[in-house]
Enzyme design. Structure first.
Site, PDB file in Angstrom:
ATOM      1  N   GLU A   1     -14.025  47.676  54.159  1.00  0.00           N
ATOM      2  CA  GLU A   1     -13.104  48.701  54.666  1.00  0.00           C
ATOM      3  C   GLU A   1     -11.658  48.224  54.562  1.00  0.00           C
ATOM      4  O   GLU A   1     -10.757  48.989  54.200  1.00  0.00           O
ATOM      5  CB  GLU A   1     -13.450  49.032  56.117  1.00  0.00           C
ATOM      6  CG  GLU A   1     -14.760  49.792  56.290  1.00  0.00           C
ATOM      7  CD  GLU A   1     -15.142  49.935  57.752  1.00  0.00           C
ATOM      8  OE1 GLU A   1     -15.208  51.076  58.228  1.00  0.00           O
ATOM      9  OE2 GLU A   1     -15.371  48.889  58.407  1.00  0.00           O
TER      10      GLU A   1
ATOM     11  N   ASP B   1     -10.495  45.976  52.396  1.00  0.00           N
ATOM     12  CA  ASP B   1     -10.138  45.948  50.971  1.00  0.00           C
ATOM     13  C   ASP B   1      -9.830  47.345  50.450  1.00  0.00           C
ATOM     14  O   ASP B   1      -8.926  47.525  49.616  1.00  0.00           O
ATOM     15  CB  ASP B   1     -11.274  45.327  50.156  1.00  0.00           C
ATOM     16  CG  ASP B   1     -11.430  43.840  50.418  1.00  0.00           C
ATOM     17  OD1 ASP B   1     -10.474  43.234  50.932  1.00  0.00           O
ATOM     18  OD2 ASP B   1     -12.510  43.293  50.127  1.00  0.00           O
TER      19      ASP B   1
ATOM     20  N   LEU C   1       8.382  12.832  67.025  1.00  0.00           N
ATOM     21  CA  LEU C   1       7.908  12.438  68.349  1.00  0.00           C
ATOM     22  C   LEU C   1       7.594  10.946  68.384  1.00  0.00           C
ATOM     23  O   LEU C   1       7.141  10.378  67.385  1.00  0.00           O
ATOM     24  CB  LEU C   1       6.636  13.218  68.716  1.00  0.00           C
ATOM     25  CG  LEU C   1       6.772  14.733  68.873  1.00  0.00           C
ATOM     26  CD1 LEU C   1       5.397  15.357  69.084  1.00  0.00           C
ATOM     27  CD2 LEU C   1       7.695  15.079  70.023  1.00  0.00           C
TER      28      LEU C   1
ATOM     29  N   LYS D   1      -2.810  18.037  68.355  1.00  0.00           N
ATOM     30  CA  LYS D   1      -1.844  17.701  67.309  1.00  0.00           C
ATOM     31  C   LYS D   1      -2.514  17.887  65.944  1.00  0.00           C
ATOM     32  O   LYS D   1      -3.290  17.039  65.499  1.00  0.00           O
ATOM     33  CB  LYS D   1      -1.353  16.258  67.467  1.00  0.00           C
ATOM     34  CG  LYS D   1      -0.266  15.863  66.482  1.00  0.00           C
ATOM     35  CD  LYS D   1       0.216  14.444  66.738  1.00  0.00           C
ATOM     36  CE  LYS D   1       1.328  14.068  65.786  1.00  0.00           C
ATOM     37  NZ  LYS D   1       0.903  14.106  64.370  1.00  0.00           N
TER      38      LYS D   1
ATOM     39  N   CYS E   1     -19.114   5.415  27.260  1.00  0.00           N
ATOM     40  CA  CYS E   1     -19.660   6.374  28.222  1.00  0.00           C
ATOM     41  C   CYS E   1     -21.013   5.876  28.728  1.00  0.00           C
ATOM     42  O   CYS E   1     -21.876   5.508  27.925  1.00  0.00           O
ATOM     43  CB  CYS E   1     -19.814   7.747  27.563  1.00  0.00           C
ATOM     44  SG  CYS E   1     -20.614   8.970  28.611  1.00  0.00           S
TER      45      CYS E   1
ATOM     46  N   CYS F   1     -14.606  10.643  28.453  1.00  0.00           N
ATOM     47  CA  CYS F   1     -15.496  10.676  27.294  1.00  0.00           C
ATOM     48  C   CYS F   1     -15.204  11.972  26.558  1.00  0.00           C
ATOM     49  O   CYS F   1     -15.327  13.060  27.124  1.00  0.00           O
ATOM     50  CB  CYS F   1     -16.963  10.647  27.749  1.00  0.00           C
ATOM     51  SG  CYS F   1     -18.139  10.982  26.413  1.00  0.00           S
TER      52      CYS F   1
END
Length: 664
Positions: A33, A35, A81, A114, A405, A423
């Protein structure tokens, strides 16, 4: 209902439902709905471009890429801080407050999770979001307004009669589930995953192309304002509740504490539940609640006296590297993975940790048999911090990348300027198998019933050896396999048949072309009418497309120049695969068929506004002057592009002439 009335109504509805979904986590309509309303608004705004406003929900998709970030000076500095790490530090924090104030004064506090993300400032004028920036050095940050507009939790317009000017401070972050999905996607296309949510959030917001930011699962919590007096509230707790009434998302774990003992209890409680949260936190921020007391306490050079960050203890452990496996990715990237003695890190047993690449191995000087310090990066991804060199016996051996490889024995290469060893054998079984699994996965064509496990089974049985084989699966052979049967075979073949006419962008993303992910594939789909035209595009033509860079252009040309790829495309066509492209209808628009480039500094409109006007009026954007460029719009201090345009006989327009062209 007149178009402007319906547009206003749709915007109000979409703003309200987005607030309920992203801020309150309490949706009242389905995604479908939402969309449908969004698409209706998009269509109306396209038909009436003069009615588009900055706060429209459609403007969250991300505008054109920026050339660079401009600097923003914070009207009130964004201070850092000081840190606390335990109960004693928190009690000393209160003792310092009493030494500065009167000892008889009773203090109350606010305890806030935090978040481990990126601190930002959002400037609202008359309720409208007009400017967003990073913290930077506290005094000056970077203008990331376009990027922040794409974060759906950030309201583009505030509710309930906000102050004329409100500078909101908060944290943009990425949830753990979002990070996992993003990293899974990156691994599938051979990209380096993000180490933690903070890196992911910061990297997403610092993309010059806002469309990239829009594709990332970012979230936001507000935690303050630059000048609390602007809110008309007397304390932090009241002010946060007030910000919530304006439509800003506020963390629901914030607690008001009447003593430092309650603050310590809140910190211990948050420590216990941190691993159950859907996002990353690295501690708790403690603030004196009352604004009048905050003003009396004031600030030091870089931090306020009235607040402190109490950080969680690092989650680390030591273990031993037993061996290293070298994995071959879909694009041929070789990734070393350390196999460790199992160890408990923050409540999770860790036995493997990626070592990323050769540069990482050399930088950390890791060796077989090393005792290593390990942590869960962002409390999620295991990583080796360093080797504990004082524990070495002399028997440890250096870890080096293999010359060949580990799967196909093809010689490996590490291109200059790249960190990844690869490779380049297109017949490598590991690459072919991972490419097939990617093609059928949700990031590819999403063929139901052909998950990774079944693709591996069919590959080992040589039923599927390359992509075209997927579209010619033998039904009877499938039905006779272990774990299959006639119903499973029919379902898979039906699912394959449903993908015979995929969107061109979806097919491009599924093919696994290096540097071509879902976003870039969509860009290509909007510029090419069919796969053959794209396959024959030159490097120069590709660079003309906004959003296609040097790496992507070179990769596309190299991919489609390969004889085996061309043969595969022919076989796909013979199997009945016909990618479809949805072509926008530009007929009748002033710039239909025109390819326009901007150069120099524009005066009455911005570069991004000019490009938007071109697209809205049916034209295409060029980034370099080529034979396809039809017009070059010239601003002040135009350089080499103007000279090349004149040499090639292109139509050169002033800014005013360009605007007149649109009005015709």
């Amino acid at each position: 209902m007149r178009p402007e009335e319906r547009i206003t109504e749709l915007r109000e509805l979409l703003h309200e439902h987005a607030h309920k979904y992203y801020v309150l986590d309490a949706p009242v309509i389905s995604d479908g709905e939402y969309d449908a309303m969004f698409q209706e608004l998009l269509a109306l705004e396209k038909a009436h471009p003069g009615l588009v406003t900055e706060d429209s929900p459609t403007q969250r998709v991300g505008g054109p890429p920026l050339d660079k970030f401009s600097q923003v000076e914070h009207r009130v500095p964004m201070l850092s801080l000081e840190n606390a790490f335990n109960d004693d530090d928190l009690r000393e924090f209160e003792a310092k407050l009493h030494r500065f104030l009167s000892r008889g004064l009773t203090l109350s506090y606010i305890a806030e999770p935090k978040l481990d993300g990126l601190a930002v400032e959002l400037v609202y004028e008359n309720g409208l979001f007009v400017l967003g920036s990073t913290r930077g050095d506290g005094k000056t940050g970077e203008d990331i307004t376009a990027q922040l507009r794409t974060v759906k939790a950030i309201p583009l317009r505030l509710k309930n009669n906000p102050p004329a000017l409100l500078e909101v401070r908060g944290e943009v972050f990425m949830g753990l589930n979002g990070l996992k999905k993003l990293n899974d996607k990156y691994l599938r296309v051979g990209k380096q995953p993000f180490a933690n949510p903070r890196n992911a959030a910061a990297g997403s917001l610092r993309q010059l192309d806002p469309k990239v930011t829009a594709s990332r699962p970012l979230d936001f919590f507000a935690y303050g304002v630059s000048t609390p007096a602007d809110t008309g509230q007397t304390g932090q707790f009241e002010m946060l509740n007030y910000l919530g009434t304006l439509g800003l998302p506020i963390n629901n774990l914030i607690r008001k504490c009447d003593s430092i003992d309650e603050v310590i209890a809140a910190f211990n409680s948050l420590t216990d539940k941190r691993h159950d949260l859907p996002y990353e936190i690295d501690g708790m921020v403690v603030k004196v609640d009352t604004f009048s007391v905050q003003e009396r306490l004031g600030n030091k050079a870089r931090a306020p006296r009235w607040a402190i960050a109490c950080k969680f203890a690092a989650t680390q452990a030591t273990t031993t590297i037993q061996r290293v496996e070298f994995q071959v990715g879909r694009t041929g990237a070789i990734t070393p993975v350390a196999i460790l003695d199992p160890v408990n890190v923050g409540g999770v047993t860790v036995s493997r940790a990626t070592l990323h690449n050769q540069d990482e191995l050399e930088r950390k000087d890791l060796r077989y048999g090393d005792t290593v310090l390990i942590q869960r990066a962002g409390d999620v991804i295991p990583e080796i911090v360093k080797a504990v060199t004082e524990n070495r016996t002399g028997k440890e051996e250096a870890i080096t990348m293999p010359a060949n490889c580990p799967v196909c024995e093809h010689p490996l290469e590490k291109p200059e300027g790249e960190a990844v060893t690869r490779c380049h054998n297109p017949h490598c079984d590991a690459q072919r198998l991972r490419n097939l699994a990617h093609f059928t996965s949700k990031a590819g064509l999403d063929i139901e019933g052909l998950g990774k496990k079944y693709v591996e089974q069919l590959y080992e049985l040589k039923i599927i050896q390359d992509i075209p084989d997927i579209f010619t699966l033998p039904r009877n052979k499938l039905a006779s396999l272990d774990g299959w049967g006639p119903k499973s075979a029919d379902k898979v073949i039906a699912a394959v048949n449903e993908r015979m006419t995929p969107p061109l962008g979806r097919l491009l993303a599924a093919l696994g072309i290096r540097f071509i992910g879902e976003v870039t594939a969509t860009v290509l789909e909007s510029h090419f009418t069919d796969l053959d035209t794209l396959a024959s595009a030159s490097h120069e033509e590709l660079l003309e497309i906004e959003g296609i860079g040097e790496q992507a252009a070179a990769s596309i040309v190299e991919y489609f120049s390969d004889a085996q790829v061309r043969e595969m495309l022919v076989r796909l066509q013979e199997a009945g695969v016909k990618p479809m492209v949805a072509q926008p209808n530009a007929d009748g628009l002033p710039l239909a068929g025109q390819v326009i480039l901007f150069t120099g500094s524009l005066q009455t409109i911005s570069r991004s506004e000019g490009k938007k006007l071109v697209k809205d009026n049916g034209g295409q954007i060029a980034t370099t002057v080529t034979k396809k460029t039809t017009h070059v719009v010239v601003g002040e201090k135009a350089g080499s592009k103007l000279k090349k345009a004149q040499e090639l006989g292109k139509t050169v327009l002033t800014e005013n002439e360009f605007l007149q062209l649109i009005k015709k």
